[in-house]
Design an enzyme around this catalytic site. Structure first.
Site: not given
Length: 155
Positions: A53, A60, A75-77, A94-95
């Site tokens: 936060c 969070d 994308v390589e994991s 969060h946004e």
């Protein structure tokens, strides 16, 4: 490419890699799409995602679901896992966190389409869910439900 060959230009795959200090310094690796030209969906789920936060510094927690229809690269994991892990020390609402992850992946990888669902656990008694997508899904793309229920004690 044979199964025993390492994809080109990966910094993490097959290497020992430390967790990046921040999302800004995290490096995402992209490899050639092994099914370029095929219309399909790739999904990554991160049910134990954490960030901090920006006001209280408290952790969070979220369940992130990333869906995308690749073009030339995927994308390589392992690099994605390290990138997401770098948010453990990152302060962000969060946004900002959810949309920022989606936008970075979309900008760097340039898939046909990408969406991210950030299903955040309650803070102050209110769960916050954040959704972003790059635009409408391509015609004919199978886009399954993200499978995360509205908050009723997620687990």
């Amino acid at each position: 490419m044979n199964n025993d060959e390492q994809p080109p230009e990966t910094r993490h795959l097959g290497q020992q890699s430390a967790l990046p200090e921040s999302p800004e310094v995290a490096v995402l690796d992209y490899v050639p799409n092994p099914r370029a030209g095929a219309l399909y969906t790739i999904r990554f789920s991160a049910p134990e995602f954490t960030s901090l936060c920006p006001v209280t510094g408290q952790p969070d927690f979220a369940h992130l679901v990333i869906d995308y229809a690749p073009q030339a690269t995927i994308v390589e994991s392992k690099s994605l896992k390290l990138f997401l892990g770098s948010f453990r020390n990152h302060h962000g609402f969060h946004e900002d966190v959810t949309v920022g992850i989606g936008q970075r992946l979309f900008t760097e990888m340039t898939p046909l389409w990408l969406r991210i669902g950030g299903y955040w656990y309650p803070r102050g008694g209110i769960p916050i869910d954040v959704f972003w997508q790059s635009g409408p899904a391509p015609e004919g793309l199978w886009v399954p439900d993200q499978g995360v229920a509205n908050y009723r004690g997620r687990g």
